[in-house]
Scaffold this motif. Structure first.
Motif, mmCIF file in Angstrom:
data_model
loop_
_atom_site.group_PDB
_atom_site.id
_atom_site.type_symbol
_atom_site.label_atom_id
_atom_site.label_comp_id
_atom_site.label_asym_id
_atom_site.label_seq_id
_atom_site.Cartn_x
_atom_site.Cartn_y
_atom_site.Cartn_z
ATOM 1 N N LEU A 1 4.263 6.705 2.102
ATOM 2 C CA LEU A 1 3.664 7.914 1.544
ATOM 3 C C LEU A 1 4.601 8.534 0.517
ATOM 4 N N LEU A 2 4.078 8.828 -0.645
ATOM 5 C CA LEU A 2 4.762 9.648 -1.642
ATOM 6 C C LEU A 2 4.050 10.992 -1.634
ATOM 7 N N ILE A 3 4.763 12.042 -1.234
ATOM 8 C CA ILE A 3 4.109 13.327 -0.975
ATOM 9 C C ILE A 3 4.708 14.404 -1.865
ATOM 10 N N TYR B 1 0.820 -1.211 0.000
ATOM 11 C CA TYR B 1 0.000 0.000 0.000
ATOM 12 C C TYR B 1 0.854 1.261 0.000
ATOM 13 N N VAL B 2 1.042 1.808 -1.187
ATOM 14 C CA VAL B 2 1.792 3.046 -1.363
ATOM 15 C C VAL B 2 0.794 4.146 -1.704
ATOM 16 N N ALA B 3 0.751 5.185 -0.886
ATOM 17 C CA ALA B 3 -0.221 6.262 -1.079
ATOM 18 C C ALA B 3 0.450 7.501 -1.651
ATOM 19 N N GLY B 4 -0.177 8.102 -2.638
ATOM 20 C CA GLY B 4 0.228 9.404 -3.134
ATOM 21 C C GLY B 4 -0.582 10.475 -2.427
ATOM 22 N N VAL B 5 0.068 11.561 -2.051
ATOM 23 C CA VAL B 5 -0.603 12.617 -1.282
ATOM 24 C C VAL B 5 -0.334 13.967 -1.933
ATOM 25 N N MET C 1 6.472 17.767 0.575
ATOM 26 C CA MET C 1 6.073 17.947 1.965
ATOM 27 C C MET C 1 6.447 16.706 2.763
ATOM 28 N N THR C 2 6.644 16.879 4.066
ATOM 29 C CA THR C 2 6.753 15.750 4.986
ATOM 30 C C THR C 2 5.738 15.954 6.096
ATOM 31 N N LEU C 3 5.249 14.846 6.639
ATOM 32 C CA LEU C 3 4.199 14.903 7.645
ATOM 33 C C LEU C 3 4.673 14.266 8.943
ATOM 34 N N ASP C 4 4.114 14.719 10.040
ATOM 35 C CA ASP C 4 4.457 14.155 11.358
ATOM 36 C C ASP C 4 3.646 12.888 11.590
ATOM 37 N N LEU C 5 3.964 11.867 10.807
ATOM 38 C CA LEU C 5 3.291 10.581 10.913
ATOM 39 C C LEU C 5 4.340 9.477 10.917
ATOM 40 N N PRO C 6 4.116 8.415 11.684
ATOM 41 C CA PRO C 6 5.093 7.317 11.768
ATOM 42 C C PRO C 6 4.985 6.365 10.578
ATOM 43 N N ILE C 7 5.128 6.913 9.390
ATOM 44 C CA ILE C 7 5.026 6.142 8.152
ATOM 45 C C ILE C 7 6.209 6.512 7.268
ATOM 46 N N VAL C 8 6.776 5.543 6.582
ATOM 47 C CA VAL C 8 7.856 5.820 5.639
ATOM 48 C C VAL C 8 7.362 6.819 4.596
ATOM 49 N N GLN C 9 8.172 7.867 4.334
ATOM 50 C CA GLN C 9 7.747 8.934 3.427
ATOM 51 C C GLN C 9 8.852 9.304 2.455
ATOM 52 N N GLN D 1 0.929 25.377 7.363
ATOM 53 C CA GLN D 1 0.529 24.394 8.369
ATOM 54 C C GLN D 1 -0.846 23.826 8.063
ATOM 55 N N ALA D 2 -1.709 24.631 7.464
ATOM 56 C CA ALA D 2 -3.040 24.148 7.097
ATOM 57 C C ALA D 2 -2.936 23.086 6.006
ATOM 58 N N ALA D 3 -2.022 23.282 5.060
ATOM 59 C CA ALA D 3 -1.818 22.288 4.005
ATOM 60 C C ALA D 3 -1.299 20.980 4.595
ATOM 61 N N ARG D 4 -0.363 21.088 5.545
ATOM 62 C CA ARG D 4 0.167 19.882 6.202
ATOM 63 C C ARG D 4 -0.941 19.175 6.987
ATOM 64 N N LEU D 5 -1.799 19.956 7.641
ATOM 65 C CA LEU D 5 -2.898 19.375 8.406
ATOM 66 C C LEU D 5 -3.874 18.662 7.479
ATOM 67 N N ALA D 6 -4.185 19.273 6.348
ATOM 68 C CA ALA D 6 -5.103 18.646 5.395
ATOM 69 C C ALA D 6 -4.521 17.338 4.880
ATOM 70 N N MET D 7 -3.216 17.336 4.573
ATOM 71 C CA MET D 7 -2.570 16.110 4.107
ATOM 72 C C MET D 7 -2.594 15.032 5.182
ATOM 73 N N THR D 8 -2.325 15.429 6.413
ATOM 74 C CA THR D 8 -2.338 14.470 7.521
ATOM 75 C C THR D 8 -3.711 13.846 7.677
ATOM 76 N N LYS D 9 -4.749 14.676 7.622
ATOM 77 C CA LYS D 9 -6.119 14.159 7.725
ATOM 78 C C LYS D 9 -6.426 13.190 6.583
ATOM 79 N N ALA D 10 -5.979 13.536 5.392
ATOM 80 C CA ALA D 10 -6.241 12.675 4.236
ATOM 81 C C ALA D 10 -5.618 11.298 4.433
ATOM 82 N N VAL D 11 -4.377 11.263 4.894
ATOM 83 C CA VAL D 11 -3.694 9.990 5.132
ATOM 84 C C VAL D 11 -4.408 9.197 6.225
ATOM 85 N N GLN D 12 -4.808 9.876 7.279
ATOM 86 C CA GLN D 12 -5.484 9.197 8.394
ATOM 87 C C GLN D 12 -6.848 8.651 7.997
#
Length: 254
Positions: free
Chosen positions: A166-168, A72-76, A171-179, A146-157
């Motif tokens: 995650l292929l982003i 499962y590789v996600a594009g963000v 951007m990088t996100l504060d999530l414990p997932i390989v990015q 920060q709003a863009a990062r928050l939107a991306m984080t919500k999308a992943v969650q």
């Protein structure tokens, strides 16, 4: 009986194989109209091959993980950093390994009609799609980056199943997932490209809905960006609840 040129042109539209017996036969046809039709088919066939090759090349990052057994590789990606009104929206998309909609690429390279068509295909075929929406009030509170990062984080969650990687886009996100953060990633990865299309179409439709709620601003046409029409209407009609008060032209009007 010799096929008419009109019939040959119609049949050519249905042929994809250059070794098809009909193509072989028509190549020896001496009629100028047939020669022209076959040449046009050849050019389109070469274009299709190049498009398919480029499409497969944009799966290089995904295949790096898929080939290691990582499913499962996600594009963000996100859209809506620049507008004076409306939310910033992110999408996260996990594509199946056999996804083959070759026209998927950075949404900015596509017409609105083409984005709508591809949006439906992506929605129908994706393993999972997650959305993240951050409205103007929160953008004003925490700033657009920060709003863009928050939107991306919500999308992943909001993805199910959860992504392994995650292929982003830049951007990088504060999530414990390989990015992997890819500059102009929406043109380098089909997964990010798909996310960019889904996010763009979703935001445009939301702004069209806002056009009915707040008529006169032209939200359906400019999606909240700072066009001359939009700026003129802000001066004439004032600020709506979806305007970003921290953005210069809106702040100046206030």
């Amino acid at each position: 009986m010799t096929d008419t040129i009109l019939k040959i042109k119609a049949e050519l539209k249905m042929i994809t194989d250059p070794t098809d017996n009909r193509i072989v036969q028509w190549r020896s046809d001496t009629r100028a109209g047939v020669k022209s039709a076959v040449k046009s088919w050849d050019r389109q066939h070469e274009k299709n091959i190049a498009q398919e090759r480029a499409f497969q090349g944009r799966f290089a990052f995904e295949h790096h993980y898929w080939d290691q057994g990582v499913p499962y590789v996600a594009g963000v990606d996100e859209v809506g950093r620049g507008p004076l009104a409306g939310p910033v929206i992110a999408a996260a998309v996990i594509l199946p390994h056999d996804f083959n909609v070759v026209e998927v690429i950075d949404s900015k390279q596509l017409s609105a009609d083409k984005r709508d068509i591809l949006y439906d295909l992506i929605i129908a075929q994706a393993v999972s799609i997650g959305f993240g929406i951050v409205d103007a009030q929160i953008i004003d509170d925490i700033n657009i980056y920060q709003a863009a990062r928050l939107a991306m984080t919500k999308a992943v969650q909001n993805l199910a199943p959860a992504p392994d990687v995650l292929l982003i886009d830049a951007m990088t996100l504060d999530l414990p997932i390989v990015q992997e953060s890819l500059i102009k990633g929406d043109a380098l990865s089909n997964s990010i490209g798909a996310a960019s299309i889904v996010a763009k179409v979703t935001r445009d439709r939301i702004m069209s809905d806002y056009d009915e709620i707040y008529p006169g601003y032209g939200f359906a046409k400019h999606a909240g960006y700072g066009t001359k029409e939009h700026l003129d209407q802000i001066k004439k009609l004032g600020i709506t609840p979806i305007h970003r008060r921290s953005f210069g032209p809106v702040r100046d009007q206030l």
